[in-house]
Motif scaffolding. Structure first.
Motif, PDB file in Angstrom:
ATOM      1  N   LYS A   1       0.785  -1.268   0.031  1.00 37.18           N
ATOM      2  CA  LYS A   1       0.085   0.134  -0.014  1.00 37.18           C
ATOM      3  C   LYS A   1       0.977   1.159   0.129  1.00 37.18           C
ATOM      4  CE  LYS A   1      -4.198  -1.963   2.270  1.00 37.18           C
ATOM      5  NZ  LYS A   1      -4.837  -1.492   1.100  1.00 37.18           N
ATOM      6  N   CYS A   2       2.037   1.189   0.403  1.00 32.27           N
ATOM      7  CA  CYS A   2       2.920   2.426   0.710  1.00 32.27           C
ATOM      8  C   CYS A   2       3.835   2.246  -0.484  1.00 32.27           C
ATOM      9  CB  CYS A   2       3.541   2.333   2.088  1.00 32.27           C
ATOM     10  SG  CYS A   2       4.537   0.925   2.208  1.00 32.27           S
ATOM     11  N   LYS A   3       3.590   1.564  -1.417  1.00 32.03           N
ATOM     12  CA  LYS A   3       4.708   1.190  -2.583  1.00 32.03           C
ATOM     13  C   LYS A   3       4.103   1.964  -3.703  1.00 32.03           C
ATOM     14  CE  LYS A   3       8.058  -0.972  -0.438  1.00 32.03           C
ATOM     15  NZ  LYS A   3       9.569  -0.356  -0.163  1.00 32.03           N
ATOM     16  N   LYS A   4       4.782   2.838  -4.442  1.00 30.31           N
ATOM     17  CA  LYS A   4       4.299   3.394  -5.667  1.00 30.31           C
ATOM     18  C   LYS A   4       5.267   2.428  -6.829  1.00 30.31           C
ATOM     19  CE  LYS A   4       4.883   7.135  -8.936  1.00 30.31           C
ATOM     20  NZ  LYS A   4       5.227   8.671  -9.310  1.00 30.31           N
TER      21      LYS A   4
ATOM     22  N   LYS B   1      -0.013   2.013  -3.951  1.00 32.22           N
ATOM     23  CA  LYS B   1      -0.108   3.365  -3.685  1.00 32.22           C
ATOM     24  C   LYS B   1      -0.355   4.548  -5.055  1.00 32.22           C
ATOM     25  CE  LYS B   1       2.908   7.258  -2.124  1.00 32.22           C
ATOM     26  NZ  LYS B   1       4.275   7.555  -1.447  1.00 32.22           N
TER      27      LYS B   1
ATOM     28  N   SER C   1       1.000   4.226  -9.221  1.00 35.39           N
ATOM     29  CA  SER C   1       1.411   2.915  -9.553  1.00 35.39           C
ATOM     30  C   SER C   1       0.928   2.582 -10.967  1.00 35.39           C
ATOM     31  CB  SER C   1       1.035   1.834  -8.580  1.00 35.39           C
ATOM     32  OG  SER C   1       1.614   2.096  -7.195  1.00 35.39           O
TER      33      SER C   1
END
Length: 326
Positions: A72-75, A100, A103
């Motif tokens: 969820k916190c990753k682009k 995120k 993405s």
């Protein structure tokens, strides 16, 4: 459709965008890899690429939990190549809110239904490449240059015309003909007009083998008889044979094995047509009477004439037997 260049184009886009993302993952050949290695193995690869750590998962559900909670916190930039089933999407990228904002997920598939489920923002359907570009691509593999060698111009144009803009066919056949004598070119061209080159046929046949039996029969019928024919004509026959024409036509379209034209006629790439006819021939190469389909006029006439002789012989034998009894 296999061999048209989906993966090649997707990799170009992926490589161009990768500099904009810290976390990237390219999962190749998912259709085959999921069968050979299992979905959990693909999940492990994706998790390793994105989280950069050793988070080995032992089950599909565990993989889903990790990705849903920690991505969820990753682009991210993810390329899923050759997705064949909706379940593969569910277990690898789940829902949009797994990632995120910003993405990007690139999907290549032979099935439009996969893209429908994914609710993609943008789709791009590859078309066969033009004659000029086909000749350049073919020449790069057959001659290691952008144009045919002197004396091979006519043969090259014939080969390119036969492949009808299918990049895989151009590449494989061009590579095969590299440094071959003209007599080999001529024999290969004759073979190409009957059936695609062996490796191309094997690649194209993947989509055919994935069809249920009823859709396989419909595919063969179209390849042998119904190209450029009003689709409803064939549907009457299929429905009478309990083949469920509407469902079958939709599935063949989703698999990109056929298209429906503006006048509701069947459209099929020449390579796929030749593949279907090759499959029909394989039922019996030597005895035409043992084949389920005959589309060449002379062959069909030959079978009818042979059957007439057999029927006449039986009638003569019965007549002789009756005369003897009298």
């Amino acid at each position: 459709m296999g061999g048209i260049g989906k993966t090649t184009l997707a990799k170009v886009v992926y490589n161009k965008l990768s500099n904009e993302f810290q976390d990237c993952s390219f999962i190749a050949d998912i259709r085959e890899s999921s069968k050979r290695k299992g979905i959990s193995c693909l999940q492990n690869q994706l998790i390793l690429d994105i989280l950069k750590g050793n988070n080995h998962v032992s089950s599909i559900d565990e993989g889903i939990r990790i990705m849903e909670s920690r991505f969820k916190c990753k682009k991210v930039l993810i390329l899923l190549d050759d997705v064949d089933e909706i379940d593969e999407l569910k277990t690898l990228v789940g829902k949009h809110d797994w990632f995120k904002m910003g993405s990007k997920i690139i999907i290549t598939t032979r099935k439009k239904s996969v893209l429908d489920y994914a609710e993609v923002n943008c789709t791009y359907e590859l078309k066969e490449i033009t004659m000029d570009k086909s000749l350049i691509l073919f020449s790069r593999h057959a001659f290691l240059r952008d144009s045919p060698l002197c004396g091979y111009e006519s043969l090259s144009h014939e080969v390119v015309t036969t492949t009808r803009g299918l990049p895989l066919a151009l590449e494989v056949i061009g590579s095969f003909l590299w440094r071959k004598k003209q007599v080999i070119w001529q024999d290969t061209l004759k073979e190409l007009k009957e059936v695609p080159h062996e490796k191309v046929q094997k690649k194209l046949k993947i989509s055919y083998d994935a069809l249920p039996s009823k859709e396989q029969q419909m595919f063969l019928d179209i390849a042998c008889f119904f190209i450029e024919t009003y689709s409803r004509i064939a549907s009457y026959m299929w429905d009478d044979c309990n083949l469920h024409s509407a469902l079958g036509i939709e599935r063949l379209s989703f698999m990109s094995l056929i298209k429906i034209g503006y006048n509701h006629e069947f459209i099929m790439h020449d390579q796929l047509r030749d593949l279907g006819r090759a499959i029909a021939r394989q039922e019996d190469y030597h005895d035409l009477m043992n084949r389920s389909r005959l589309w060449v006029h002379e062959e069909a006439l030959k079978v009818l004439q042979t059957n007439k002789v057999i029927v006449t012989s039986i009638v003569d034998l019965l007549s002789f037997y009756m005369i003897s009894l009298d």
